[in-house]
Design a protein around this motif. Structure first.
Motif, short mmCIF file in Angstrom:
data_model
loop_
_atom_site.label_atom_id
_atom_site.label_comp_id
_atom_site.label_asym_id
_atom_site.label_seq_id
_atom_site.Cartn_x
_atom_site.Cartn_y
_atom_site.Cartn_z
N UNK A 237 51.80 28.57 53.00
CA UNK A 237 51.42 29.09 51.70
C UNK A 237 50.67 30.40 51.89
N UNK A 238 50.98 31.39 51.09
CA UNK A 238 50.31 32.69 51.11
C UNK A 238 49.65 32.90 49.76
N UNK A 239 48.35 33.21 49.77
CA UNK A 239 47.61 33.48 48.54
C UNK A 239 48.02 34.85 48.01
N UNK A 240 48.09 34.99 46.70
CA UNK A 240 48.55 36.25 46.08
C UNK A 240 47.53 36.73 45.05
N UNK A 241 47.43 38.04 44.95
CA UNK A 241 46.57 38.64 43.94
C UNK A 241 47.08 40.03 43.58
N UNK A 242 46.65 40.51 42.43
CA UNK A 242 46.97 41.89 42.04
C UNK A 242 46.19 42.83 42.93
N UNK A 243 46.75 44.00 43.21
CA UNK A 243 46.07 44.99 44.03
C UNK A 243 46.51 46.37 43.56
N UNK A 244 45.56 47.27 43.43
CA UNK A 244 45.86 48.62 42.96
C UNK A 244 46.81 49.37 43.88
N UNK A 245 46.90 48.96 45.15
CA UNK A 245 47.77 49.62 46.12
C UNK A 245 49.06 48.86 46.36
N UNK A 246 49.47 48.02 45.41
CA UNK A 246 50.66 47.19 45.61
C UNK A 246 51.93 48.01 45.72
N UNK A 247 52.01 49.12 45.03
CA UNK A 247 53.18 49.99 45.12
C UNK A 247 54.41 49.39 44.48
N UNK A 248 55.57 49.86 44.90
CA UNK A 248 56.84 49.36 44.37
C UNK A 248 57.90 49.40 45.47
N UNK A 249 58.91 48.57 45.28
CA UNK A 249 60.04 48.51 46.21
C UNK A 249 61.31 48.47 45.39
N UNK A 250 62.31 49.17 45.86
CA UNK A 250 63.64 49.21 45.25
C UNK A 250 63.57 49.33 43.72
N UNK A 251 62.66 50.18 43.24
CA UNK A 251 62.58 50.46 41.82
C UNK A 251 61.80 49.43 41.00
N UNK A 252 61.23 48.43 41.64
CA UNK A 252 60.46 47.39 40.94
C UNK A 252 59.01 47.45 41.38
N UNK A 253 58.10 47.32 40.41
CA UNK A 253 56.67 47.27 40.72
C UNK A 253 56.35 45.96 41.43
N UNK A 254 55.54 46.02 42.46
CA UNK A 254 55.09 44.81 43.15
C UNK A 254 53.95 44.20 42.34
N UNK A 255 54.20 43.05 41.77
CA UNK A 255 53.24 42.40 40.89
C UNK A 255 52.00 41.93 41.64
N UNK A 256 52.22 41.36 42.84
CA UNK A 256 51.13 40.82 43.63
C UNK A 256 51.29 41.22 45.10
N UNK A 257 50.17 41.14 45.81
CA UNK A 257 50.16 41.26 47.26
C UNK A 257 49.69 39.90 47.79
N UNK A 258 50.32 39.43 48.87
CA UNK A 258 50.05 38.08 49.35
C UNK A 258 49.67 38.10 50.82
N UNK A 259 48.76 37.20 51.20
CA UNK A 259 48.28 37.12 52.57
C UNK A 259 48.14 35.67 52.97
N UNK A 260 48.29 35.44 54.28
CA UNK A 260 48.06 34.10 54.81
C UNK A 260 46.57 33.95 54.97
N UNK A 261 46.01 32.95 54.30
CA UNK A 261 44.56 32.80 54.31
C UNK A 261 44.08 31.77 55.33
N UNK A 262 44.90 31.49 56.33
CA UNK A 262 44.49 30.60 57.39
C UNK A 262 44.76 29.13 57.14
#
Length: 134
Positions: free
Chosen positions: A82-107
């Motif tokens: 499981x990777x936790x996800x949150x909004x981030x101002x630096x999420x950017x976009x890929x293939x013309x779509x905004x990245x809604x969340x950024x996700x990280x493995x929280x251990x």
């Protein structure tokens, strides 16, 4: 004398399109509407597609959601974690779509789901479907 301006312009454009998304995170996550979601690595390569047309994505075993107002809080990646996800101002976009969340493995530990029933990954014409092994 030959001009290198066109070559430099192409290199500059190529370099500007290869920007990191979700810096410091493991994945970018896109909500593409109509219960369709895409998990991408931070180089914008698709890792997983979740297609849940007509069903609640939060009850399908691959996404965890908050209480209302509903947001996706965690995603189950193909590695079984499981990777936790949150909004981030630096999420950017890929293939013309905004990245809604950024996700990280929280251990956290590798997950088999809350009821300890492993999910079986089945690829269909409509996308990847996770189902409980009967």
């Amino acid at each position: 004398m030959r001009s290198f301006a066109p070559v430099l312009a192409v290199v500059a454009i190529a370099a500007s399109s290869v920007t990191a998304v979700c810096p410091g995170y493991d994945f970018a996550f896109q909500d593409r509407g109509d219960q369709n979601y895409v998990l991408l690595d931070t180089s914008c390569n698709g890792v997983e597609t979740f297609i849940y047309n007509g069903v609640n994505a939060c009850t399908q075993g691959t996404l965890k959601c908050s209480p209302p107002p509903i947001t996706i809080t965690d995603v189950l990646a193909p590695d079984g974690y499981w990777y936790a996800c949150q909004s981030d101002a630096n999420s950017g976009s890929c293939v013309g779509w905004h990245n809604t969340y950024c996700c990280w493995w929280n251990g956290g530990a590798r997950s088999l789901k809350e009821d300890d029933v492993p999910l079986v990954r089945n690829e269909t014409a409509d996308g990847v479907v996770f189902a409980k092994d009967a």
